[in-house]
Enzyme design. Structure first.
Site, PDB file in Angstrom:
ATOM      1  N   GLU A  53       0.910  -1.194  -0.091  1.00 44.49           N
ATOM      2  CA  GLU A  53       0.011  -0.044   0.057  1.00 44.49           C
ATOM      3  C   GLU A  53       0.875   1.275   0.121  1.00 44.49           C
ATOM      4  O   GLU A  53       1.833   1.358   0.832  1.00 44.49           O
ATOM      5  CB  GLU A  53      -0.896  -0.102   1.281  1.00 44.49           C
ATOM      6  CG  GLU A  53      -2.040   1.199   1.391  1.00 44.49           C
ATOM      7  CD  GLU A  53      -3.050   0.798   1.890  1.00 44.49           C
ATOM      8  OE1 GLU A  53      -4.021   0.082   1.644  1.00 44.49           O
ATOM      9  OE2 GLU A  53      -3.137   1.319   3.221  1.00 44.49           O
ATOM     10  N   LYS A  55       0.973   4.456   1.307  1.00 46.51           N
ATOM     11  CA  LYS A  55       0.032   5.201   2.298  1.00 46.51           C
ATOM     12  C   LYS A  55       0.918   6.295   2.940  1.00 46.51           C
ATOM     13  O   LYS A  55       1.661   5.970   3.651  1.00 46.51           O
ATOM     14  CB  LYS A  55      -0.194   4.109   3.383  1.00 46.51           C
ATOM     15  CG  LYS A  55      -0.995   4.394   4.497  1.00 46.51           C
ATOM     16  CD  LYS A  55      -1.067   3.109   5.482  1.00 46.51           C
ATOM     17  CE  LYS A  55      -1.818   3.552   6.599  1.00 46.51           C
ATOM     18  NZ  LYS A  55      -2.336   2.343   7.422  1.00 46.51           N
ATOM     19  N   LYS A 114      -7.871   2.732  -2.514  1.00 49.26           N
ATOM     20  CA  LYS A 114      -8.147   2.520  -0.899  1.00 49.26           C
ATOM     21  C   LYS A 114      -8.848   3.919  -0.623  1.00 49.26           C
ATOM     22  O   LYS A 114      -8.108   4.895  -0.465  1.00 49.26           O
ATOM     23  CB  LYS A 114      -6.984   2.125  -0.360  1.00 49.26           C
ATOM     24  CG  LYS A 114      -7.242   1.702   1.146  1.00 49.26           C
ATOM     25  CD  LYS A 114      -7.384   0.175   0.860  1.00 49.26           C
ATOM     26  CE  LYS A 114      -7.510  -0.461   2.410  1.00 49.26           C
ATOM     27  NZ  LYS A 114      -8.110   0.193   3.297  1.00 49.26           N
ATOM     28  N   GLU A 158     -14.752  -4.921   2.282  1.00 50.72           N
ATOM     29  CA  GLU A 158     -14.013  -5.091   3.542  1.00 50.72           C
ATOM     30  C   GLU A 158     -14.905  -5.361   4.728  1.00 50.72           C
ATOM     31  O   GLU A 158     -16.155  -4.731   4.797  1.00 50.72           O
ATOM     32  CB  GLU A 158     -13.210  -3.888   4.044  1.00 50.72           C
ATOM     33  CG  GLU A 158     -12.556  -3.781   5.153  1.00 50.72           C
ATOM     34  CD  GLU A 158     -11.759  -2.516   5.497  1.00 50.72           C
ATOM     35  OE1 GLU A 158     -10.784  -2.323   4.732  1.00 50.72           O
ATOM     36  OE2 GLU A 158     -12.227  -1.861   6.308  1.00 50.72           O
ATOM     37  N   ASN A 179     -10.459  -6.763   7.852  1.00 46.82           N
ATOM     38  CA  ASN A 179      -9.747  -5.867   8.378  1.00 46.82           C
ATOM     39  C   ASN A 179      -9.312  -6.114  10.102  1.00 46.82           C
ATOM     40  O   ASN A 179     -10.290  -6.078  10.721  1.00 46.82           O
ATOM     41  CB  ASN A 179     -10.420  -4.462   8.165  1.00 46.82           C
ATOM     42  CG  ASN A 179      -9.285  -3.306   8.748  1.00 46.82           C
ATOM     43  OD1 ASN A 179      -8.194  -3.749   9.027  1.00 46.82           O
ATOM     44  ND2 ASN A 179      -9.754  -2.234   8.173  1.00 46.82           N
ATOM     45  N   GLU A 209      -6.359  -8.000   6.123  1.00 40.51           N
ATOM     46  CA  GLU A 209      -5.755  -6.537   6.006  1.00 40.51           C
ATOM     47  C   GLU A 209      -5.514  -5.852   7.457  1.00 40.51           C
ATOM     48  O   GLU A 209      -5.987  -6.425   8.289  1.00 40.51           O
ATOM     49  CB  GLU A 209      -7.195  -5.754   5.616  1.00 40.51           C
ATOM     50  CG  GLU A 209      -7.667  -6.115   4.304  1.00 40.51           C
ATOM     51  CD  GLU A 209      -8.896  -5.283   3.989  1.00 40.51           C
ATOM     52  OE1 GLU A 209      -9.682  -5.497   3.140  1.00 40.51           O
ATOM     53  OE2 GLU A 209      -9.224  -4.040   4.744  1.00 40.51           O
ATOM     54  N   SER A 210      -4.334  -5.147   7.144  1.00 35.92           N
ATOM     55  CA  SER A 210      -3.936  -4.319   8.432  1.00 35.92           C
ATOM     56  C   SER A 210      -3.213  -5.197   9.503  1.00 35.92           C
ATOM     57  O   SER A 210      -3.355  -6.271   9.839  1.00 35.92           O
ATOM     58  CB  SER A 210      -5.086  -3.590   9.179  1.00 35.92           C
ATOM     59  OG  SER A 210      -5.915  -2.788   8.288  1.00 35.92           O
TER      60      SER A 210
HETATM   61  O1  LIG Z   1      -4.315   3.135   9.155  1.00 37.20           O
HETATM   62  C1  LIG Z   1      -5.180   3.951   9.732  1.00 37.20           C
HETATM   63  O2  LIG Z   1      -4.624   4.619  10.581  1.00 37.20           O
HETATM   64  C2  LIG Z   1      -6.411   4.070   9.543  1.00 37.20           C
HETATM   65  C3  LIG Z   1      -7.222   4.560  10.406  1.00 37.20           C
HETATM   66  C4  LIG Z   1      -8.648   4.609  10.358  1.00 37.20           C
HETATM   67  C5  LIG Z   1      -9.405   3.888   9.372  1.00 37.20           C
HETATM   68  C6  LIG Z   1      -8.502   3.138   8.474  1.00 37.20           C
HETATM   69  C7  LIG Z   1      -7.361   2.998   8.418  1.00 37.20           C
HETATM   70  N1  LIG Z   1      -6.340   2.259   7.727  1.00 37.20           N
HETATM   71  C8  LIG Z   1      -6.912   2.005   6.482  1.00 37.20           C
HETATM   72  C9  LIG Z   1      -6.516   0.505   5.946  1.00 37.20           C
HETATM   73  O3  LIG Z   1      -7.350  -0.258   5.790  1.00 37.20           O
HETATM   74  C10 LIG Z   1      -4.731   0.199   6.096  1.00 37.20           C
HETATM   75  O4  LIG Z   1      -4.200   1.335   5.595  1.00 37.20           O
HETATM   76  C11 LIG Z   1      -4.593  -1.154   5.309  1.00 37.20           C
HETATM   77  O5  LIG Z   1      -5.249  -2.059   5.745  1.00 37.20           O
HETATM   78  C12 LIG Z   1      -3.192  -1.431   5.585  1.00 37.20           C
HETATM   79  O6  LIG Z   1      -2.831  -1.468   7.103  1.00 37.20           O
HETATM   80  P1  LIG Z   1      -1.523  -1.427   7.678  1.00 37.20           P
HETATM   81  O7  LIG Z   1      -0.736  -2.402   7.214  1.00 37.20           O
HETATM   82  O8  LIG Z   1      -1.735  -1.902   9.116  1.00 37.20           O
HETATM   83  O9  LIG Z   1      -1.117  -0.147   7.563  1.00 37.20           O
END
Ligand SMILES: O=C(O)c1ccccc1NCC(=O)[C@H](O)[C@H](O)COP(=O)(O)O
Length: 261
Positions: A53, A55, A114, A158, A179, A209-210
């Protein structure tokens, strides 16, 4: 649509901004790159299918990265990424439609948009191969899913729990992301994926995810049934712990099943 319940203040603010953003004048007609074929290619090569991502920042990030999005995406692909996710939300994630356009022109893998798409007009902001719909935030998920498919998008729906999974399946979702980030406290817990995954039918493409940071996390999510993993923070490294080397950070995860040292 859930707007007032158990949500972090930043998520309420994200939804308010999303509601105020307009659509576009023309209805898109997308010629998408196949996500399914990209996943098959990764598996055939022995790469863990990672959706890396772009980001720039987020409510939970430790900093901001202002690098050129297209260059970041090319580095991620060089690290073995199967697809690229690009944040297009501007006010809380530093994203933009231009960033997605530039990324899609610079790489040949599928690109996920996204964002917080709440209504049909929001779909027409920019072309992508895959678009995210968050089950919790969409009133008529089946309707928006159909509107996205009519435009040619593949759709990632999601969910965060069993009830949202049922909503996604009833709406006809074929690609589902679980997520691990809880949108009330913004904390991540990989057990979320592990608790929902066993209830996902085999013919659904399932994405974790995440909160996936290490090769051990990758293996854990794969053992729990993930066909692919969406990773932002651990690759972007906003705090600069790995010198910001997104190629190396991506490679560490795409090789997690072959390099277990
Ligand atoms: O990433 C955040 O801080 C966030 C806060 C509030 C709503 C959504 C958020 N993230 C969106 C996502 O879905 C993530 O960017 C994506 O899944 C990647 O997650 P990560 O690997 O933990 O950065």
């Amino acid at each position: 649509m859930e707007t007032t319940g158990d949500l972090a203040a930043s998520v309420r603010s994200i939804l308010e901004s999303a509601g105020e953003r307009g659509g576009a004048d023309a209805v898109l007609d997308v010629d998408p790159r196949s996500v399914e074929r990209a996943l098959e290619r990764a598996e055939a090569d022995g790469r863990v299918p990672i959706i890396a991502e772009v980001k720039p920042t987020s409510p939970t990030s430790d900093g901001v990265r202002n690098d050129d999005p297209a260059t970041l995406a090319q580095e991620m692909v060089a690290g073995g990424a199967t697809a690229i996710s690009v944040l297009t939300e501007p006010t809380h994630f530093g994203g933009s439609a231009d960033a997605l356009r530039d990324v899609r022109a610079a790489v040949d893998v599928p690109v996920l948009r996204k964002d917080f798409v709440l209504e049909e007009a929001h779909l027409d902001l920019v072309e992508a191969d895959l678009v995210l719909l968050i089950a919790r935030f969409v009133d008529d998920l089946a309707g928006l899913l159909a509107a996205a498919r009519d435009r040619g998008f593949q759709v990632l729906v999601e969910v965060h729990d069993r009830a949202e999974l049922e909503t996604a399946l009833e709406a006809g979702a074929e690609v589902i992301g679980v997520n691990n980030r809880d949108l009330a406290r913004l904390e991540v817990d990989l057990e979320t994926f592990e608790s929902v995954a066993p209830h996902v039918p085999d013919d659904v493409t399932l994405i974790a995810e995440s909160g996936i940071s290490t090769p051990a996390d990758v293996r854990r999510m794969r053992e729990a049934g993930a066909d692919a993993l969406l990773v932002g923070s651990a690759i972007m490294d906003h705090a600069g712990e790995t010198d910001g080397d997104v190629r190396a950070n991506t490679r560490r995860l795409t090789t997690a099943e072959t390099d277990t040292t």
